[in-house]
Design a protein around this motif. Structure first.
Motif, PDB file in Angstrom:
ATOM      1  N   ASP A   1      52.684 -35.378  57.161  1.00 45.67           N
ATOM      2  CA  ASP A   1      53.717 -34.350  57.021  1.00 45.67           C
ATOM      3  C   ASP A   1      54.023 -33.998  55.569  1.00 45.67           C
ATOM      4  O   ASP A   1      54.495 -32.896  55.281  1.00 45.67           O
ATOM      5  N   ARG A   2      53.806 -34.913  54.650  1.00 49.56           N
ATOM      6  CA  ARG A   2      54.009 -34.650  53.219  1.00 49.56           C
ATOM      7  C   ARG A   2      55.425 -34.201  52.892  1.00 49.56           C
ATOM      8  O   ARG A   2      55.644 -33.456  51.942  1.00 49.56           O
TER       9      ARG A   2
ATOM     10  N   ARG B   1      60.163 -33.953  49.529  1.00 54.28           N
ATOM     11  CA  ARG B   1      59.092 -34.943  49.628  1.00 54.28           C
ATOM     12  C   ARG B   1      59.535 -36.227  50.314  1.00 54.28           C
ATOM     13  O   ARG B   1      58.722 -36.937  50.900  1.00 54.28           O
TER      14      ARG B   1
ATOM     15  N   HIS C   1      53.896 -40.149  56.645  1.00 51.76           N
ATOM     16  CA  HIS C   1      54.080 -39.569  55.315  1.00 51.76           C
ATOM     17  C   HIS C   1      52.827 -38.811  54.870  1.00 51.76           C
ATOM     18  O   HIS C   1      52.917 -37.739  54.276  1.00 51.76           O
ATOM     19  N   HIS C   2      51.672 -39.381  55.162  1.00 53.00           N
ATOM     20  CA  HIS C   2      50.423 -38.736  54.745  1.00 53.00           C
ATOM     21  C   HIS C   2      50.213 -37.416  55.481  1.00 53.00           C
ATOM     22  O   HIS C   2      49.741 -36.435  54.890  1.00 53.00           O
TER      23      HIS C   2
END
Length: 463
Positions: A328-329, A339, A325-326
């Motif tokens: 690819d955002r 998101r 998650h951090h």
């Protein structure tokens, strides 16, 4: 700090006649070109409406607005507004024609389509022609306030009138009569529909009419009101049997898929891929669901008996998910960027692909389905960048190439409008405003059909 300055009498003098004429010509050219742009915008909205209606954007994108953002470079909000206005103008031909002739600016039409209906279109068109864009915005805001007040009053009235009467009739039958809010009624209707279908399938399996038992002497199929009564009974029994509490969300929304291991590795391999209720799902769907889910490995003997059940494990561990998650955002599909998403194994773990950060990417639910079930592909390049391919193998770029622009776009625009017979000039879009103060309250009272109660005066003649 004090600043002293002086103004000479020459600076206050009127501009020269030649300079004034030049400025007027420049102003006319600005006004004329603006009207041409508005007329061209009308054509653009027609194209967007047709493209949207024919789902030309459905090539991996979730909506026409998302496609416009990717293909044309519009801001997401502006793209959504273009699509909204394009759809609204279908039922507002007068506003559409005024924009196409350059008589109303896109800004005015965009505001008016927020409140206009076929019944109020003519009145609001007069507002657009008479006032400036600021006047139109203020009247639209006032109009929407009146709409919201009327809607809130109607909602409160309906909520207050909700009721359910249950009583026993003289012959012992229970009579139910009531009024439900629209959203509550929709839930009840859905529940009754589901119960009727369940009764139908049960009766079909037993080869008897729905709503009857095998001992019934009559084989006449029940009427729809009778089916509704049987369905209501099933809904009540189910609620009492399972309890009113629907359960914890985590378990309530869990979907269990039973799939044979060979089928995960090869969609053409023999094997099963079914939900808990026995419904079949495709091998590609199973592969998508297995990309980012909890899994339990079970071993069976040749007769199907369970020999061993492993512990439940997450396909993507929590720590790795946080890193994904951090990095690819959000969804990495070109033009998306949502998101929230799911972890996708670029090379599926069933094919030997490792559950590592380099073999993972984020995809939203729609684009995860597009990659697994709709033929889209994603590859990790040697430099670490992702490369997406369409089902036909053509690359899907992060941003499309810019279209070719002619050397004289203004001349091309004028020539195109002349071909269509449009007479666009410097005063085409000039409003009829003469500088008077805008009284929004008075304007809404005059224009809006619900703004003020209608009073009827009755004259009674005396004998």
């Amino acid at each position: 700090m004090r600043i002293d300055f002086c103004v000479t009498t020459e600076a206050m003098a009127e501009p020269a006649v030649g300079c004034t004429a030049e400025l007027e010509r420049l102003g006319d050219e600005i006004a004329e070109l603006s009207a041409h742009l508005d007329a061209a915008t009308a054509r653009l909205l027609e194209l967007i409406r047709e493209f949207d209606a024919r789902a030309g954007w459905n090539t991996g994108f979730r909506s026409c607005a998302e496609w416009l953002s990717w293909r044309v470079g519009l801001d997401r909000g502006a793209a959504r507004e273009r699509v909204r206005v394009a759809r609204a103008l279908v039922t507002l031909p007068r506003l559409a024609q005024a924009l196409a002739r350059g008589e109303l600016s896109y800004a005015k039409v965009r505001a008016l389509t927020r409140v206009a209906t076929p019944e109020t279109e003519e009145r609001l068109l007069a507002v657009g022609r008479a006032g400036t864009a600021e006047h139109v915005e203020r009247i639209v805001r006032g109009w929407r306030r009146v709409d919201r007040l009327a809607e809130a009053q109607e909602t409160a009235r309906r909520h207050k009138s909700r009721a359910l009467h249950v009583y026993q009739d003289e012959d012992g039958m229970v009579v139910i009569r009531g009024r439900l809010a629209p959203e509550v009624g929709a839930v009840v209707i859905q529940a009754l529909t589901a119960a009727r279908e369940a009764l139908y399938h049960k009766a079909h399996a037993q080869n008897v009419p729905a709503g009857t038992s095998g001992a019934d002497v009559s084989t006449e199929p029940p009427t729809m009101p009778q089916q509704q009564a049987d369905a209501l009974a099933l809904v009540a029994e189910t609620a009492l049997h399972h309890g009113i509490d629907p359960g914890a969300p985590g378990e309530r929304y869990q979907v269990v898929v039973h799939v044979d291991a060979p089928l995960l590795a090869d969609a053409d391999a023999p094997g099963q891929s079914v939900l808990n209720d026995g419904a079949h799902v495709s091998a590609e769907t199973s592969q998508r669901l297995a990309c980012d889910a909890s899994r339990v490995v079970m071993r069976h003997d040749p007769d199907g008996r369970i020999l061993e059940v492993g512990a439940r494990t997450r396909t993507i561990p929590p720590a790795l998910r946080r890193a994904l998650h951090h990095r690819d955002r959000g969804c990495r599909f070109p033009g998306c960027g949502l998101r929230f998403g799911q972890g996708h194994h670029i090379r599926h773990w069933a094919h030997g692909g490792p559950t590592t950060l380099s073999n993972l990417t984020m995809l939203c639910r729609r684009h995860h389905r597009a990659v697994h079930e709709d033929g889209y592909q994603v590859e990790r390049q040697p430099d670490g960048e992702l490369r997406f391919l369409r089902p036909d193998g053509r690359p899907l770029p992060e941003s499309p190439a810019l279209p070719a622009v002619p050397g004289d776009p203004v001349g091309m625009l004028r020539a195109r409008h002349e071909e269509r017979g449009l007479d666009v000039h410097a005063r085409t879009a000039m409003p009829g405003w003469l500088g008077e103060r805008l009284d929004v309250g008075w304007a809404i009272d005059v224009l809006h059909p619900l703004a003020a109660p209608v009073t009827v005066e009755t004259a009674v003649a005396t004998p």
